[in-house]
Scaffold this motif. Sequence first.
Motif, short mmCIF file in Angstrom:
data_model
loop_
_atom_site.label_atom_id
_atom_site.label_comp_id
_atom_site.label_asym_id
_atom_site.label_seq_id
_atom_site.Cartn_x
_atom_site.Cartn_y
_atom_site.Cartn_z
N ASN A 64 0.83 -1.22 0.00
CA ASN A 64 0.00 0.00 0.00
C ASN A 64 0.86 1.26 0.00
O ASN A 64 0.51 2.26 -0.64
N GLU A 65 1.98 1.21 0.71
CA GLU A 65 2.86 2.38 0.78
C GLU A 65 3.74 2.53 -0.45
O GLU A 65 4.08 3.66 -0.84
N ALA A 66 4.10 1.41 -1.09
CA ALA A 66 5.06 1.45 -2.20
C ALA A 66 4.43 1.86 -3.52
O ALA A 66 5.10 2.44 -4.39
N VAL A 67 3.15 1.54 -3.71
CA VAL A 67 2.50 1.75 -5.00
C VAL A 67 1.73 3.06 -4.99
O VAL A 67 0.93 3.33 -4.09
N GLN A 68 1.96 3.87 -6.01
CA GLN A 68 1.25 5.13 -6.17
C GLN A 68 -0.05 4.87 -6.92
O GLN A 68 -0.04 4.31 -8.02
N PRO A 69 -1.21 5.25 -6.36
CA PRO A 69 -2.48 4.97 -7.05
C PRO A 69 -2.61 5.74 -8.35
O PRO A 69 -2.38 6.95 -8.41
N GLU A 70 -2.97 5.03 -9.40
CA GLU A 70 -3.18 5.63 -10.72
C GLU A 70 -4.13 4.76 -11.51
O GLU A 70 -3.98 3.53 -11.55
N THR A 71 -5.10 5.36 -12.16
CA THR A 71 -6.08 4.60 -12.93
C THR A 71 -5.43 3.99 -14.17
O THR A 71 -4.41 4.46 -14.66
N ASP A 72 -6.04 2.94 -14.67
CA ASP A 72 -5.54 2.30 -15.90
C ASP A 72 -5.58 3.27 -17.07
O ASP A 72 -4.71 3.23 -17.95
N LEU A 73 -6.60 4.13 -17.09
CA LEU A 73 -6.72 5.08 -18.20
C LEU A 73 -5.53 6.04 -18.20
O LEU A 73 -4.95 6.33 -19.27
N ASP A 74 -5.15 6.53 -17.03
CA ASP A 74 -4.00 7.42 -16.95
C ASP A 74 -2.68 6.67 -17.13
O ASP A 74 -1.73 7.20 -17.71
N HIS A 75 -2.64 5.47 -16.65
CA HIS A 75 -1.40 4.68 -16.66
C HIS A 75 -1.11 4.09 -18.03
O HIS A 75 0.01 4.18 -18.54
N TYR A 76 -2.12 3.44 -18.61
CA TYR A 76 -1.93 2.70 -19.86
C TYR A 76 -2.72 3.25 -21.04
O TYR A 76 -2.54 2.79 -22.16
N GLY A 77 -3.61 4.19 -20.77
CA GLY A 77 -4.48 4.67 -21.83
C GLY A 77 -5.56 3.67 -22.17
O GLY A 77 -6.14 3.71 -23.26
N GLU A 78 -5.86 2.76 -21.23
CA GLU A 78 -6.89 1.74 -21.41
C GLU A 78 -7.86 1.79 -20.24
O GLU A 78 -7.50 2.20 -19.13
N THR A 79 -9.10 1.34 -20.49
CA THR A 79 -10.11 1.37 -19.44
C THR A 79 -9.78 0.39 -18.32
O THR A 79 -9.95 0.70 -17.15
N ARG B 187 3.35 2.15 -9.90
CA ARG B 187 2.04 2.76 -10.10
C ARG B 187 1.01 1.67 -10.40
O ARG B 187 1.34 0.65 -11.00
N GLY B 188 -0.24 1.94 -10.02
CA GLY B 188 -1.28 0.96 -10.31
C GLY B 188 -2.59 1.30 -9.64
O GLY B 188 -2.66 2.19 -8.80
N ASP B 189 -3.64 0.54 -10.01
CA ASP B 189 -4.92 0.70 -9.33
C ASP B 189 -5.22 -0.56 -8.53
O ASP B 189 -4.34 -1.40 -8.33
N CYS B 190 -6.46 -0.72 -8.08
CA CYS B 190 -6.78 -1.71 -7.05
C CYS B 190 -6.34 -3.13 -7.39
O CYS B 190 -5.73 -3.81 -6.56
N GLU B 191 -6.62 -3.60 -8.62
CA GLU B 191 -6.27 -4.98 -8.94
C GLU B 191 -4.76 -5.19 -9.00
O GLU B 191 -4.26 -6.30 -8.76
N ASP B 192 -4.02 -4.13 -9.31
CA ASP B 192 -2.56 -4.24 -9.36
C ASP B 192 -1.98 -4.40 -7.96
O ASP B 192 -1.03 -5.16 -7.74
N TYR B 193 -2.56 -3.69 -6.99
CA TYR B 193 -2.18 -3.90 -5.58
C TYR B 193 -2.45 -5.35 -5.18
O TYR B 193 -1.63 -5.99 -4.52
N VAL B 194 -3.61 -5.87 -5.57
CA VAL B 194 -3.99 -7.23 -5.22
C VAL B 194 -3.02 -8.25 -5.81
O VAL B 194 -2.56 -9.17 -5.12
N LEU B 195 -2.69 -8.08 -7.08
CA LEU B 195 -1.77 -9.01 -7.73
C LEU B 195 -0.40 -9.01 -7.04
O LEU B 195 0.21 -10.07 -6.85
N GLU B 196 0.06 -7.84 -6.66
CA GLU B 196 1.38 -7.74 -6.01
C GLU B 196 1.36 -8.36 -4.61
O GLU B 196 2.31 -9.07 -4.23
N LYS B 197 0.31 -8.11 -3.85
CA LYS B 197 0.22 -8.71 -2.52
C LYS B 197 0.16 -10.22 -2.62
O LYS B 197 0.82 -10.94 -1.84
N ARG B 198 -0.63 -10.71 -3.57
CA ARG B 198 -0.74 -12.16 -3.76
C ARG B 198 0.61 -12.74 -4.16
O ARG B 198 1.03 -13.79 -3.64
#
Length: 222
Positions: free
Chosen positions: A101-116, A126-137
């Motif tokens: 949670n501390e290491a990842v900067q929140p950013e939407t997929d649209l801003d990050h990748y230009g995709e929904t 950088r990442g949004d909610c599912e990216d945090y989940v993947l990294e924790k897992r």
Amino acid sequence: MSKRISPPCLLLALAAALLCAGVSAASAQEQRAQNTRFANLASAFAPRHLADGRVTTAPTGYVRFCAEHAHDCEAAGAGIAVMKLDTQRTAELERINRTVNEAVQPETDLDHYGETERWAYPDDGRGDCEDYVLEKRRRLINIGWPSSVLLITVVRDREGDGHAVLTVMTDKGDLILDNQETDIRPWKDTGYRYVKRQSQVDPSTWVSLGETRVPPVVGTGR
């Protein structure tokens, strides 16, 4: 001979029938609301674990992620039902939840990748909610946690938007690791509506969790 009913009695009978119908309709509506309220409960008396439903479709972002990371969508470790939370395991869970949670900067997929919607490891910080989940897992599996107790889960958040969290199956109940919350919480204390999650048996299979309104996109915000 049939008994003749006087007009006043007939009116009273009709009024009573209408009143009963109204009460029945209200009771039915209340019952439907209660069923919805407890749709996600494994048990109304001891709701420690979410109850899996029927097999359902995986999120499109997850399907694409698995096409790129097939090994990470396979079962890993012992196929146990719950993890026993001793002092060491509890510390591991809290440490990884906090550090990601501390290491990842929140950013939407649209801003990050230009995709929904795009599911990916937040290797660039950088990442949004599912990216945090993947990294924790990923981090928990790397230190010996089995994939059968680490289930990617899609919910509707308090605003009704699609959101991803990590459900951890433990002997203390189902716990939720969430990038929007500092503390790890029991699933029933999050205020979320649970839509679907990975199957414990096969990470590539998903099961429904009670909420029927599937969000079209996961992670429209953080």
